[in-house]
Every structure is written in C-alpha cells, then in structure tokens.
Design a protein around this motif. Structure first.
Motif, PDB file in Angstrom:
ATOM      1  N   LYS A   1       0.938  -0.985   0.495  1.00 21.96           N
ATOM      2  CA  LYS A   1      -0.138  -0.191  -0.037  1.00 21.96           C
ATOM      3  C   LYS A   1       0.557   1.070   0.062  1.00 21.96           C
ATOM      4  O   LYS A   1       2.053   1.485   0.898  1.00 21.96           O
ATOM      5  CB  LYS A   1      -0.956   0.173   1.330  1.00 21.96           C
ATOM      6  CG  LYS A   1      -2.365   1.767   1.656  1.00 21.96           C
ATOM      7  CD  LYS A   1      -2.648   1.530   2.845  1.00 21.96           C
ATOM      8  CE  LYS A   1      -3.160  -0.016   2.438  1.00 21.96           C
ATOM      9  NZ  LYS A   1      -4.164   0.543   3.598  1.00 21.96           N
TER      10      LYS A   1
ATOM     11  N   SER B   1      -0.567   4.912  -0.982  1.00 20.68           N
ATOM     12  CA  SER B   1      -1.399   5.759   0.075  1.00 20.68           C
ATOM     13  C   SER B   1      -3.099   5.543   0.371  1.00 20.68           C
ATOM     14  O   SER B   1      -3.166   3.868  -0.579  1.00 20.68           O
ATOM     15  CB  SER B   1      -1.989   6.646  -0.731  1.00 20.68           C
ATOM     16  OG  SER B   1      -2.291   6.504  -2.553  1.00 20.68           O
ATOM     17  N   ASP B   2      -3.682   5.194   0.811  1.00 22.60           N
ATOM     18  CA  ASP B   2      -5.298   5.386   1.413  1.00 22.60           C
ATOM     19  C   ASP B   2      -5.769   6.437   1.390  1.00 22.60           C
ATOM     20  O   ASP B   2      -5.888   7.514   3.271  1.00 22.60           O
ATOM     21  CB  ASP B   2      -5.561   4.320   2.135  1.00 22.60           C
ATOM     22  CG  ASP B   2      -6.745   4.023   2.301  1.00 22.60           C
ATOM     23  OD1 ASP B   2      -7.640   4.302   2.036  1.00 22.60           O
ATOM     24  OD2 ASP B   2      -7.141   2.698   3.248  1.00 22.60           O
ATOM     25  N   ASP B   3      -7.127   7.071   0.275  1.00 23.83           N
ATOM     26  CA  ASP B   3      -6.866   8.550   1.508  1.00 23.83           C
ATOM     27  C   ASP B   3      -8.758   8.356   1.239  1.00 23.83           C
ATOM     28  O   ASP B   3      -9.305   9.147   1.550  1.00 23.83           O
ATOM     29  CB  ASP B   3      -7.986   9.132   0.183  1.00 23.83           C
ATOM     30  CG  ASP B   3      -8.296   8.819  -1.205  1.00 23.83           C
ATOM     31  OD1 ASP B   3      -9.065   7.760  -0.966  1.00 23.83           O
ATOM     32  OD2 ASP B   3      -8.391   9.298  -2.144  1.00 23.83           O
TER      33      ASP B   3
ATOM     34  N   VAL C   1      -7.506   3.645  -3.190  1.00 24.61           N
ATOM     35  CA  VAL C   1      -5.958   2.347  -1.742  1.00 24.61           C
ATOM     36  C   VAL C   1      -4.962   2.490  -3.171  1.00 24.61           C
ATOM     37  O   VAL C   1      -5.841   2.087  -4.085  1.00 24.61           O
ATOM     38  CB  VAL C   1      -6.362   1.662  -1.571  1.00 24.61           C
ATOM     39  CG1 VAL C   1      -4.777   0.881  -0.769  1.00 24.61           C
ATOM     40  CG2 VAL C   1      -7.278   1.495  -0.507  1.00 24.61           C
TER      41      VAL C   1
ATOM     42  N   TYR D   1      -1.652   0.942  -4.013  1.00 22.07           N
ATOM     43  CA  TYR D   1      -0.781  -0.323  -4.361  1.00 22.07           C
ATOM     44  C   TYR D   1       0.698  -0.188  -5.857  1.00 22.07           C
ATOM     45  O   TYR D   1      -0.002   0.241  -6.418  1.00 22.07           O
ATOM     46  CB  TYR D   1      -1.389  -1.243  -4.330  1.00 22.07           C
ATOM     47  CG  TYR D   1      -1.974  -1.803  -2.830  1.00 22.07           C
ATOM     48  CD1 TYR D   1      -1.246  -2.950  -1.462  1.00 22.07           C
ATOM     49  CD2 TYR D   1      -3.057  -2.147  -3.124  1.00 22.07           C
ATOM     50  CE1 TYR D   1      -2.155  -2.990  -0.604  1.00 22.07           C
ATOM     51  CE2 TYR D   1      -4.178  -1.870  -1.830  1.00 22.07           C
ATOM     52  CZ  TYR D   1      -3.733  -2.866  -1.303  1.00 22.07           C
ATOM     53  OH  TYR D   1      -3.902  -3.132   0.516  1.00 22.07           O
TER      54      TYR D   1
ATOM     55  N   ARG E   1     -12.444   1.895  -3.686  1.00 26.28           N
ATOM     56  CA  ARG E   1     -13.826   0.959  -2.331  1.00 26.28           C
ATOM     57  C   ARG E   1     -15.172   1.398  -3.120  1.00 26.28           C
ATOM     58  O   ARG E   1     -16.041   0.598  -3.017  1.00 26.28           O
ATOM     59  CB  ARG E   1     -13.452   1.375  -1.139  1.00 26.28           C
ATOM     60  CG  ARG E   1     -11.653   1.192  -0.423  1.00 26.28           C
ATOM     61  CD  ARG E   1     -12.221   1.546   0.859  1.00 26.28           C
ATOM     62  NE  ARG E   1     -11.301   0.933   1.981  1.00 26.28           N
ATOM     63  CZ  ARG E   1      -9.512   1.834   2.335  1.00 26.28           C
ATOM     64  NH1 ARG E   1     -10.249   2.376   1.520  1.00 26.28           N
ATOM     65  NH2 ARG E   1      -9.303   1.369   2.596  1.00 26.28           N
TER      66      ARG E   1
ATOM     67  N   TRP F   1     -10.422  -8.192   0.054  1.00 31.44           N
ATOM     68  CA  TRP F   1     -11.602  -7.055   0.652  1.00 31.44           C
ATOM     69  C   TRP F   1     -13.202  -7.609   0.204  1.00 31.44           C
ATOM     70  O   TRP F   1     -13.590  -7.512   1.486  1.00 31.44           O
ATOM     71  CB  TRP F   1     -11.981  -6.437  -1.492  1.00 31.44           C
ATOM     72  CG  TRP F   1     -12.725  -5.315  -1.509  1.00 31.44           C
ATOM     73  CD1 TRP F   1     -14.245  -5.419  -1.818  1.00 31.44           C
ATOM     74  CD2 TRP F   1     -12.935  -4.410  -0.742  1.00 31.44           C
ATOM     75  NE1 TRP F   1     -14.918  -4.217  -1.475  1.00 31.44           N
ATOM     76  CE2 TRP F   1     -14.552  -3.917  -0.600  1.00 31.44           C
ATOM     77  CE3 TRP F   1     -12.018  -3.619   0.606  1.00 31.44           C
ATOM     78  CZ2 TRP F   1     -14.829  -2.960   0.271  1.00 31.44           C
ATOM     79  CZ3 TRP F   1     -12.638  -2.466   1.343  1.00 31.44           C
ATOM     80  CH2 TRP F   1     -13.749  -1.777   1.204  1.00 31.44           C
TER      81      TRP F   1
ATOM     82  N   ASP G   1     -12.103  -5.089   3.935  1.00 31.82           N
ATOM     83  CA  ASP G   1     -11.172  -3.693   4.190  1.00 31.82           C
ATOM     84  C   ASP G   1      -9.901  -4.472   3.147  1.00 31.82           C
ATOM     85  O   ASP G   1      -9.690  -6.335   2.261  1.00 31.82           O
ATOM     86  CB  ASP G   1     -10.567  -3.962   5.649  1.00 31.82           C
ATOM     87  CG  ASP G   1      -9.522  -2.390   5.660  1.00 31.82           C
ATOM     88  OD1 ASP G   1      -9.658  -1.652   4.065  1.00 31.82           O
ATOM     89  OD2 ASP G   1      -9.748  -1.965   6.424  1.00 31.82           O
TER      90      ASP G   1
ATOM     91  N   GLU H   1      -2.331  -3.707   4.857  1.00 34.34           N
ATOM     92  CA  GLU H   1      -0.425  -2.937   4.138  1.00 34.34           C
ATOM     93  C   GLU H   1      -0.345  -3.632   3.249  1.00 34.34           C
ATOM     94  O   GLU H   1       0.482  -2.883   2.300  1.00 34.34           O
ATOM     95  CB  GLU H   1      -0.357  -2.591   5.377  1.00 34.34           C
ATOM     96  CG  GLU H   1      -0.410  -1.552   6.369  1.00 34.34           C
ATOM     97  CD  GLU H   1      -0.875  -0.256   6.202  1.00 34.34           C
ATOM     98  OE1 GLU H   1       0.540   0.311   5.189  1.00 34.34           O
ATOM     99  OE2 GLU H   1      -1.616   0.459   6.354  1.00 34.34           O
TER     100      GLU H   1
END
Length: 76
Positions: free
Chosen positions: A9, A11-13, A17, A19, A35, A62, A67, A70
C-alpha cells in the motif's frame, strides 16, 4: 511458469487505495482500488497477467474481509 507478486500500500484516502505491485526483485507498477465503485485498474493501463493476478488477490481479500491490508503476496 511460476508467478510471485507483492502488493504494498502506497496511499489510502478512504475511498481509493494505491498499491505498488510486481515481482519482489523486479520493477514495480501501480494499481488503484476504488472502494466505492469496487473497481481496480492499473495506472499504466496494462491489463496483463501480473495485473490480473494482483487485482484478483486484492478483490478476494476485500470480499472476504471488507478491508484491504498494508501488504499482500500472491504466488501461483
């Protein structure tokens, strides 16, 4: 032919996400998982076997856990 991939991973806002993925010792590429739309696409638009394997693994995790982790590994 064997394949081994590692997803990490970047970044994740909360919605999307990002990767990096690729062979542990090879060049890395980037994929994005949305998502909300439940859509995964490669940043470079190359939908080859490595991308399909990485996206499939991420989608399974998922669907099972609701979810994303990392890191993930894929081996076949």
């Amino acid at each position: 032919m064997a394949i081994a991939l590692r997803l990490t991973k970047l970044s994740d806002d909360g919605r999307a996400v990002t990767y990096s993925f690729g062979a542990p010792e090879g060049p890395q590429r980037t994929l994005i998982f949305d998502r909300v739309d439940e859509r995964i696409w490669p940043e470079d638009e190359r939908r080859d076997g490595a991308f399909r394997a990485a996206a499939g693994k991420l989608a399974r995790v998922w669907n099972e856990n609701g979810d994303v982790p990392e890191t993930l590994t894929y081996q076949a």
